[in-house]
Each structure stands twice: as structure tokens, then as C-alpha cells.
Motif scaffolding. Structure first.
Motif, PDB file in Angstrom:
ATOM      1  N   ASP A   1       0.721   8.062  10.920  1.00 29.85           N
ATOM      2  CA  ASP A   1       1.615   7.487   9.867  1.00 29.85           C
ATOM      3  C   ASP A   1       0.298   6.687   9.001  1.00 29.85           C
ATOM      4  O   ASP A   1       0.483   6.767   7.748  1.00 29.85           O
ATOM      5  CB  ASP A   1       2.544   6.398  10.448  1.00 29.85           C
ATOM      6  N   MET A   2      -0.563   6.032   9.760  1.00 28.50           N
ATOM      7  CA  MET A   2      -1.587   5.260   9.047  1.00 28.50           C
ATOM      8  C   MET A   2      -2.327   6.468   8.341  1.00 28.50           C
ATOM      9  O   MET A   2      -2.892   6.071   7.247  1.00 28.50           O
ATOM     10  CB  MET A   2      -2.421   4.346  10.127  1.00 28.50           C
TER      11      MET A   2
ATOM     12  N   TYR B   1      -0.754   6.850   5.122  1.00 24.89           N
ATOM     13  CA  TYR B   1      -1.093   5.820   4.132  1.00 24.89           C
ATOM     14  C   TYR B   1      -2.273   5.756   3.577  1.00 24.89           C
ATOM     15  O   TYR B   1      -2.675   5.691   2.559  1.00 24.89           O
ATOM     16  CB  TYR B   1      -0.678   4.450   4.857  1.00 24.89           C
TER      17      TYR B   1
ATOM     18  N   GLN C   1      -2.900   8.421   0.871  1.00 23.58           N
ATOM     19  CA  GLN C   1      -1.901   7.514  -0.512  1.00 23.58           C
ATOM     20  C   GLN C   1      -2.965   6.562  -0.899  1.00 23.58           C
ATOM     21  O   GLN C   1      -2.948   6.656  -2.163  1.00 23.58           O
ATOM     22  CB  GLN C   1      -0.802   6.842  -0.070  1.00 23.58           C
ATOM     23  N   ILE C   2      -3.703   5.578  -0.334  1.00 21.35           N
ATOM     24  CA  ILE C   2      -4.489   4.636  -0.622  1.00 21.35           C
ATOM     25  C   ILE C   2      -5.539   5.314  -1.331  1.00 21.35           C
ATOM     26  O   ILE C   2      -5.818   4.861  -2.606  1.00 21.35           O
ATOM     27  CB  ILE C   2      -5.042   3.762   0.222  1.00 21.35           C
TER      28      ILE C   2
ATOM     29  N   ARG D   1      -3.752   0.159  11.729  1.00 23.48           N
ATOM     30  CA  ARG D   1      -2.916  -0.056  10.886  1.00 23.48           C
ATOM     31  C   ARG D   1      -3.085  -1.721   9.910  1.00 23.48           C
ATOM     32  O   ARG D   1      -2.721  -1.733   8.975  1.00 23.48           O
ATOM     33  CB  ARG D   1      -1.408  -0.489  12.039  1.00 23.48           C
TER      34      ARG D   1
ATOM     35  N   VAL E   1      -5.120  -0.657   6.994  1.00 21.36           N
ATOM     36  CA  VAL E   1      -4.360  -0.165   5.978  1.00 21.36           C
ATOM     37  C   VAL E   1      -3.472  -1.579   5.327  1.00 21.36           C
ATOM     38  O   VAL E   1      -3.760  -1.469   4.105  1.00 21.36           O
ATOM     39  CB  VAL E   1      -3.332   0.730   6.802  1.00 21.36           C
TER      40      VAL E   1
ATOM     41  N   ALA F   1      -4.113  -2.459   1.460  1.00 20.78           N
ATOM     42  CA  ALA F   1      -2.911  -2.578   0.611  1.00 20.78           C
ATOM     43  C   ALA F   1      -2.718  -3.823  -0.058  1.00 20.78           C
ATOM     44  O   ALA F   1      -2.408  -3.918  -1.276  1.00 20.78           O
ATOM     45  CB  ALA F   1      -1.741  -2.180   1.291  1.00 20.78           C
TER      46      ALA F   1
ATOM     47  N   LEU G   1       3.394  -0.037  -0.394  1.00 25.31           N
ATOM     48  CA  LEU G   1       3.308   1.359   0.323  1.00 25.31           C
ATOM     49  C   LEU G   1       4.815   1.335   1.284  1.00 25.31           C
ATOM     50  O   LEU G   1       5.013   0.671   2.206  1.00 25.31           O
ATOM     51  CB  LEU G   1       2.252   1.416   1.418  1.00 25.31           C
ATOM     52  N   ASP G   2       5.420   2.282   1.094  1.00 25.54           N
ATOM     53  CA  ASP G   2       6.891   2.229   1.707  1.00 25.54           C
ATOM     54  C   ASP G   2       6.812   2.410   3.379  1.00 25.54           C
ATOM     55  O   ASP G   2       6.090   3.055   3.609  1.00 25.54           O
ATOM     56  CB  ASP G   2       7.550   3.778   1.227  1.00 25.54           C
TER      57      ASP G   2
ATOM     58  N   LEU H   1       5.966   0.208   4.922  1.00 29.74           N
ATOM     59  CA  LEU H   1       4.664  -0.627   5.583  1.00 29.74           C
ATOM     60  C   LEU H   1       5.029  -2.282   5.830  1.00 29.74           C
ATOM     61  O   LEU H   1       4.634  -2.880   4.966  1.00 29.74           O
ATOM     62  CB  LEU H   1       3.190  -0.274   4.955  1.00 29.74           C
TER      63      LEU H   1
END
Ligand code: NDP
Length: 298
Positions: free
Chosen positions: A17-18, A21, A24-25, A279, A282, A286, A293-294, A296
Motif C-alpha cells: 500500500d505504501m 502511495y 502517487q506522490i 508508512r 509517506v 504527504a 491521499l485516499d 491514509l
């Protein structure tokens, strides 16, 4: 027989998952989250931890920046490096590997890390934010335990939780996290009277004492969820002369007969710690970039 809580599998999913993200970042900002790890000296265990952290960070598509300083580094030099990292816009998280050599005051070093980059969650600003229910970077090991508990139980509201151990790194933040989930929390430690009886009241028992196999079946309520944070190296002559094995603070074979669910050692809480470090990196990234981020959330 207890359900075995597979921290390894859970942590692999969390890391995946991380990585999502982080990608995405990178798309949004042009750069993946960056974690700086500072190691002072040659402590063999610390070297292994730092290497693992670096490898896992890169495997999740993030940037890993390692600073290795000699054993005789003075405090001013380390503080100057942290100041540079605090002011470096490419760095989202800073972790100073503990323990530090004797000539360096670890508390002073931890407090010198910008709290928004303090991915270990040890800075007083983060400790205070956690205990007052505000956005904090939360210490990785207890947060990993909480994620496993939520996964097992859903809601923790109204449950009796006993935390064995009151360190700043594990016991105290664990208790704060459980309280924030509306559990009724007791912290037990080396001066606690009738500790077995205190533990027997627990629906959730988290052991973080550093005493091999201390918690026995008769300390545990039928069906309790038992989280074993302990990592103890004990002699294992059956594996050959001078060999060791890892064991937790809970007598696993004994307690597994009585508990509802239990984390093994290794393969329980341990792998969650690095996953939660990624995590936090991230999350720190963010927040610094004001990105939403959806999914998180703490
Ligand atoms: P500390 O030594 O800092 O704290 C231990 C705590 O346990 C203290 O609060 C101490 O009480 C209490 N304690 C010690 N002996 C007893 C006893 N006989 N009865 C009751 N309480 C006792 O350890 P940490 O919190 O840093 O670590 C605990 C364990 O977790 C260790 O095995 C460590 O290796 C492991 N760990 C694992 C991690 C992971 O990633 N899975 C990460 C961090 C730690 P008092 O305060 O009264 O002295």
C-alpha cells in the motif's frame, strides 16, 4: 488453540500500500518520499537494522539516504548533520539509529529533529500530540501492534487492555493508542503487584518487557488477544554450539493453548515496525506537501 496473527503477511500488504502511495506522490510532486537514516558507530545489530531499513525503503519505491558516521563523532557534528537534513527539502523523514555512543546525548539529538520529519515519533511534539489526540507521527512498533489489533477485533471500544512495560518507545505510546481506541487501559511494569492477576483481566494483552517467555498461560484470560513485542536472543544449543534463537516475552506454546489469537516471534510484531516506518515517511511527506491521499489516516 489460538489463531496465529501473521504479522509478516500483514506487513507485506502494508508495504505494498505504501509503495502505491509513494508512486502517487512521485506523480504529484516529481519526487518519491525520502527517508534519511543516520548511523553513528559500528554496532553490528544497528548495522543490520539500517541495512534492512534502506533495502525496504527502496523496495517500496522511496528514496533512502544513509549517513554513516564514525564511532568517535562528537555531538556538535551530529547536530549539524540533523540541522542540514531538517532544512533539506528533499528529505521527508529522519531517523537516527539508537543507541548512540556515550559522548552523544540521545535525548538532545532526538529533540533536534524537526518534529514533522520525526518518523520514529519520539520528539516531544509528537509525544504530546499523540497523548492529546492530535495529528502525530506515532512510534512505529506500537502503531504496528494497533494495526494488528484492529485487524483482529474491528472495534477495541470498552475492552480491557493491559500493556506490560512502560518504555517511551513501546509501552507508553501503546497505552495512548489503546486509550484513543476507547479501550480501558492498565500499564503494568516491574513494580506492579500481583502482575499475573492484572494480566488475567486483559481482553488484550501487549507484552513489551524484554524478558524471554515471561508470560505464561495462567497469566492469560481464555480467548484473550496476545501481542508479543519482545525480541530476546536466547542460547539454542540444539542448533549447534554457540547458536542463538529469537523468542518473545510470551511463552508461545503455553499461551497459544489459551489465547484467542497470538503473534509469533519472529513473524509477528517485528515486520510491522519497518512497514510502519515506511508508512510514517509517506504520512510525513504527504503532510509537508499538503497532499490528501485516499485511505491514509491514523
Ligand atoms: P525497555 O527495557 O525500555 O522497557 C522494558 C519495560 O518492561 C520497563 O517498563 C520495565 O519496567 C518492564 N519490565 C521489565 N522487567 C519486568 C518484569 N519482570 N515484570 C514487569 N515489567 C517488567 O524495553 P523496550 O520497551 O524498548 O522493549 C521491550 C521489548 O520489546 C524488548 O524485548 C525489545 O527487544 C522489544 N522491541 C521490539 C521491537 C520490534 O520491532 N518488535 C521494537 C522495540 C522493542 P520498569 O519501567 O519498572 O523498569
Amino acid at each position: 488453540m489460538a489463531t496465529v496473527i501473521d504479522g509478516k503477511a500483514f506487513s507485506e500488504k502494508l508495504v505494498a500500500d505504501m509503495a502505491g502511495y509513494a508512486a502517487q506522490i512521485k506523480e504529484m510532486t516529481g519526487e518519491a518520499p525520502g527517508l534519511a537514516v543516520v548511523l553513528v558507530g559500528e554496532d553490528p545489530a544497528s548495522q543490520v537494522y539500517v541495512r534492512n531499513k534502506g533495502e525496504r525503503t527502496k523496495a517500496a519505491g522511496m528514496r533512502s539516504i544513509e549517513h554513516r558516521l564514525p564511532e568517535d563523532t562528537d555531538e556538535a557534528t551530529l547536530l549539524a548533520l540533523i540541522d542540514d537534513l531538517n532544512n533539506d527539502d528533499a528529505i521527508d523523514g529522519i531517523l537516527v539509529q539508537l543507541p548512540l555512543p556515550d559522548q552523544i546525548n540521545a535525548d538532545k539529538v532526538i529533540q533536534s529533529i524537526a518534529h514533522e520529519k520525526d518518523v520514529d515519533g519520539f520528539h516531544l511534539m509528537n509525544v504530546g500530540a499523540l497523548s492529546t489526540g492530535q495529528d502525530a507521527l506515532v512510534p512505529c512498533t506500537p502503531f504496528g501492534c494497533l494495526l494488528l489489533l484492529r485487524d483482529q477485533l474491528g472495534s477495541l471500544s470498552g475492552m480491557n487492555a493491559v500493556v506490560l512495560g512502560r518504555s517511551n518507545i513501546v509501552g507508553k505510546p501503546m497505552a495512548q493508542l489503546l486509550l484513543a481506541e476507547n479501550a480501558t487501559v492498565t500499564i503494568a511494569h516491574s513494580r506492579t503487584k500481583n502482575i499475573e492477576e492484572v494480566c488475567r483481566q486483559a481482553d488484550i494483552l501487549v507484552a513489551a518487557v524484554g524478558r524471554p517467555d515471561m508470560v505464561k498461560a495462567d497469566w492469560v484470560k481464555d480467548g484473550a488477544i496476545v501481542i508479543d513485542v519482545g525480541i530476546n536472543r536466547v542460547p539454542a544449543p540444539e542448533r549447534g554450539e554457540g547458536k542463538f534463537r529469537l523468542t518473545g516475552d510470551v511463552d508461545y506454546q503455553d499461551v497459544a493453548e489459551k489465547a484467542g489469537a497470538i503473534t509469533p516471534v519472529p513473524g509477528g510484531v517485528g515486520p510491522m515496525t519497518i512497514a510502519c516506518l515506511l508508512r510514517n515517511t509517506v504520512v510525513a511527506c504527504a503532510r509537508r506537501h499538503n497532499l490528501t491521499l485516499d485511505g491514509l489516516t491514523n
